[in-house]
Write a protein that holds these residues in place. Sequence first.
Motif, short mmCIF file in Angstrom:
data_model
loop_
_atom_site.label_atom_id
_atom_site.label_comp_id
_atom_site.label_asym_id
_atom_site.label_seq_id
_atom_site.Cartn_x
_atom_site.Cartn_y
_atom_site.Cartn_z
N UNK A 13 -5.84 2.86 -4.88
CA UNK A 13 -6.46 1.87 -3.98
C UNK A 13 -5.44 1.26 -3.01
N UNK A 14 -4.27 0.96 -3.54
CA UNK A 14 -3.25 0.28 -2.72
C UNK A 14 -1.90 0.94 -2.96
N UNK A 15 -1.13 1.05 -1.90
CA UNK A 15 0.22 1.59 -2.00
C UNK A 15 1.16 0.67 -1.25
N UNK A 16 2.34 0.48 -1.79
CA UNK A 16 3.28 -0.42 -1.13
C UNK A 16 4.67 0.17 -1.22
N UNK A 76 5.12 0.75 -5.13
CA UNK A 76 4.09 0.34 -6.10
C UNK A 76 2.78 1.00 -5.72
N UNK A 92 -5.41 1.93 0.94
CA UNK A 92 -4.70 1.24 2.00
C UNK A 92 -3.23 1.15 1.61
N UNK A 113 0.93 0.07 2.67
CA UNK A 113 1.83 -0.81 3.42
C UNK A 113 3.24 -0.27 3.31
N UNK A 152 -1.25 1.16 -6.86
CA UNK A 152 -2.26 0.45 -7.65
C UNK A 152 -3.58 1.20 -7.55
N UNK A 173 -9.70 6.29 1.32
CA UNK A 173 -10.07 4.89 1.24
C UNK A 173 -8.93 3.97 0.86
#
Lengths: 341, 341, 341, 341
Positions: free
Chosen positions: B145-148, B241, B223, B225, B243, B221
């Motif tokens: 869902x999320x990547x950083x 990271x 997102x 950063x 998630x 889908x």
Amino acid sequence: MFQVGIIGAGRIGKLHAEHIQRTSMARVRAVSDVNMQGLDTWASSLHIPVVTDNYQDLLNDPDIDAIFICSPTSTHATIIQEAARAGKHIFCEKPVSFSVETTELALQAVYEANVMLQVGFNRRFDHNFKKVRDTVQGGVIGEPHLLRITSRDPEPPPAEYVAKSGGLFMDMMIHDFDMARYVVQSEVVEVYAQGANLIDPKIGELNDVDTAVVMLTFANGAIGIIENSRKAVYGYDQRIEAFGSKGCISTENDRPSTAVISTSDGVMMDKPLYFFLERYTQAYVQEIEDFFRSIQGEFPIVCDGNDGLQAERLAQAAKESLLTGRPVKLNHVTVLDRKSL
Amino acid sequence: MFQVGIIGAGRIGKLHAEHIQRTSMARVRAVSDVNMQGLDTWASSLHIPVVTDNYQDLLNDPDIDAIFICSPTSTHATIIQEAARAGKHIFCEKPVSFSVETTELALQAVYEANVMLQVGFNRRFDHNFKKVRDTVQGGVIGEPHLLRITSRDPEPPPAEYVAKSGGLFMDMMIHDFDMARYVVQSEVVEVYAQGANLIDPKIGELNDVDTAVVMLTFANGAIGIIENSRKAVYGYDQRIEAFGSKGCISTENDRPSTAVISTSDGVMMDKPLYFFLERYTQAYVQEIEDFFRSIQGEFPIVCDGNDGLQAERLAQAAKESLLTGRPVKLNHVTVLDRKSL
Amino acid sequence: MFQVGIIGAGRIGKLHAEHIQRTSMARVRAVSDVNMQGLDTWASSLHIPVVTDNYQDLLNDPDIDAIFICSPTSTHATIIQEAARAGKHIFCEKPVSFSVETTELALQAVYEANVMLQVGFNRRFDHNFKKVRDTVQGGVIGEPHLLRITSRDPEPPPAEYVAKSGGLFMDMMIHDFDMARYVVQSEVVEVYAQGANLIDPKIGELNDVDTAVVMLTFANGAIGIIENSRKAVYGYDQRIEAFGSKGCISTENDRPSTAVISTSDGVMMDKPLYFFLERYTQAYVQEIEDFFRSIQGEFPIVCDGNDGLQAERLAQAAKESLLTGRPVKLNHVTVLDRKSL
Amino acid sequence: MFQVGIIGAGRIGKLHAEHIQRTSMARVRAVSDVNMQGLDTWASSLHIPVVTDNYQDLLNDPDIDAIFICSPTSTHATIIQEAARAGKHIFCEKPVSFSVETTELALQAVYEANVMLQVGFNRRFDHNFKKVRDTVQGGVIGEPHLLRITSRDPEPPPAEYVAKSGGLFMDMMIHDFDMARYVVQSEVVEVYAQGANLIDPKIGELNDVDTAVVMLTFANGAIGIIENSRKAVYGYDQRIEAFGSKGCISTENDRPSTAVISTSDGVMMDKPLYFFLERYTQAYVQEIEDFFRSIQGEFPIVCDGNDGLQAERLAQAAKESLLTGRPVKLNHVTVLDRKSL
């Protein structure tokens, strides 16, 4: 709601009083102290109705269900006996006394009166140490093989305190002796102690040590180590590690925040919480709540008279070991039957 | 044993040469550089037999199986085309070129010659980042869902370097664009960039930024950063990271030691390893070993020409976004079929 | 001792009441709720003398100094205006309203009545976040360049809640908008939002997102990132990182214990504290103590009406950005003068 | 370039050979082993020119500067004496012998021949342990008061190995005895050991222990603890903590990656690197580089003959303590003058 009488309104007595006033289980009805200075003001701010310089008043008060003994250690055993005979449940600060024999007499009175006694080893109620105990008890690390307790104060007490403290083993390490038994859940059969006076020469002049390591051999074969120092310049250092056939659990110190600051000088974290009042705030609350729950019959006393006695036996054995330079076996000491306490 | 020719004997060319000499899979047969100063001495210390200032000598050497292109970026595309036509396998440092169109031409030559091309995104071979990729691929965190991605250099490069670098997105963040695709395993469909010149005014005078954040929207889908800074005073900061629906994986920096020092000043740890040579030592070794293993057919190229191309597209889109102040969609760019590369 | 009236006795209203009863600075004199069921019993257990279903009773009570507004968001602005006119100091839960214009009207009333208003952004009072703010303010990390806020709930709220919540930006991320301003200490001049419905289809049906990332550009040049997810399966994930010219500060989640368990399966730590009630227990206490201290004049309101307004403006801008697919500038919005609030 | 002869081509002999071939300081000229099977193939892959089953060939080779003794412990002392008389510098694996007296004879020969001898306590060259030593030596933690060494293997060796190992103290804990002296930089004056057979009954049948704790008292007053277990199910556990008047330094295990994975099951990290080959890869390389640097005169031998001797004395004392159940003083053992070694 239980009605409580508090004997001894020093730092720890006041702390317990404040926590009791906040629970919904009990109220402080009376407090006694030989030094009445400022006591009225403090008591009224906490809505404590009775203040006296005679603790017998508390024992004689039929409305009081439980007594908290927070007076100097030398008075504990006598008051326990009197409170037991008065039919009061008893919470007694550690240690019960400076002598195993004296403690045994006090416990005998508790037993005969059929009242409940909890000894104030507050660390059993700390979130980290309780997690270790529960993890070991749950079998997660298998059979315990090795135990290690690190216990270092941020600064040594004043010489006057040390002189009356009963010595490092009875005053400071006694918490760790109790923790060792609490976690390993087996009795200690041998103690070997080394100690030194490395921090404050005044402590040495009082024939006490400020740095000590004790090795424990448990009945179940596990080996334990306790390390004490009276002075960790970075703050209160309270850690534990239990190693067994299926794994290991270890805890770190609590810190004021989780912040990590990286600069050109390095990567920095907060120091541990400064001392026991900061570190064990929640444990002190839990300790008294569990005491009242035990009186209500929800579960047995978490830290009972026998626990107090065994810790003293270990402290006494450690002192003997340090003086003789030899390991000391513990099977020669008579122990009251646990169930009777 | 593969015979290797190295074009460009700057810092990174020499580094690869040393690693190749240590593997049991390949040997450096020849090295070329327009600047021959000191090259003989260095080459002989590594038992490299041939030294030349003309890289064509390497392409013409029938004993050479693979070419490492470590010359300035502006020369990469031409040399790739020449090397491909000469039937050499190619390892090319990042980026392939400063322009998507140029890179596409180079890749076309590689495709037609049916040689192998690996692009030097070394971080794919880092123990921490590979663990993240493998964990995501293994489904441990579920759907991403999320990547950083945090990527900060310890100090900005000199202005002369910046002037020829292609700008922060093409020079520095291109590693992170590749990492984003590597971890999320989905293509990016939109890029939005913010940047600022907060560190070195000279960088601003060159119309470049030294601080930038890019937001990525993936086809699946998720997102992402990416954060870049040219100057983290505490050292090279390389973390990630990811998630997802079933959990989260994050990595910390590597440090010279695990030591924690507690004093009256605080609790201190080592700073991160200083820069890429320290941090990615092992990744550089792994990168070339995997290249040779891919040539041997053990597994596909880990970081192929299409990967190089896509990272450049993202860098170009980020630059466009920064200039226009708007998000940039990526579906309008023609992409070569992945299989053909 | 301040006398307090609490409007709205839901979960958060009851929580504040309990904390107020424990401080030595204030007492709850009255509580109102349209739903009186069980209210008497609860109030009497906390020694709250007055219970009513009409909050006007509280506003009309001359003995009440301060009002806590814990009713649904749609009622906040009206009650603020009425309470201000009644000369009461006001603590209002977040957000003040769902619309910047409505909030501005409410703040105008506060300003005219010259009462104090604190908005319930409880995270400003958390030990970790406060440490970050203080560290940034103290100049330890130099000029702020990058800010990153991670904010993930353990599970999404029920659809009925989402429907009335004002959407993810106004309901959930509003805390993070406030935190961003609190830490960076500069106003946001541009907002760009991306969002997706990846967790619960019902949330998508309500035209809301459950996963979102927002990029903030601050007036001082810093760039910020806020990440939100409605569902982190491992628990409440509340972290922050601020990076600047002289260093970086980052915080980790709080966990129930510091225990680390090593077994043949791996090395395991506790999950983060489950949700906001567990994580922010102490912050909620601090929040109300600071409110009363501000009323006493010890220091300005830590989180005032303007802070509430600015967070709403950012939430509104983020929503606009998500709908339009473009970054949204913030200089076109009229802001009341901070001093006037 | 130093020419090296390696006596004993088991696992550790081969490891050293590979590392020597990679340095630019030395080359392996010859290797000997009584078991020649497969030796030619292995040697030729490493470009080692001479292979023999008679180690005397190496001692007689005038081109060989230094001998690595990697044969069984029972042969070490004799070979040291022969190599010393042949004028070779010597690197000898630990322990030098199973008996203090035998080791003293060997060291006497080294002294008389005026050659250099390094003993293979590889952990002195580990990044973590070296950091601890350097920090203590730099005075950062002040005067050392307490030392704690945790040393646990991932699994016990086979019974055949244990039978010839010299016992846990001489085979395993000997590394920790050396580490204790290396870090505290003071000699041990008393040893007290406890041990148990908790893991593998076969080890007990061989009259050995698999779990042991030893307490050390140092001449400077510090107290040390060494913990050993033959089986930590989570992998090789190698940690140290030194506490002193000005602070504390402690190290954690190295892990394959820094990844932290959070799922609904908990927060998980990698297990420690599996065993000594994984953990001490870099230390083994550093160990031999430092050996050659010492021969070149850059600095004294980091781990010399006296270090080997003292560690054996401690192992012997620990064994005596375990057998007698009493602490053992060490001043009764004759020590060769350090300078003479």
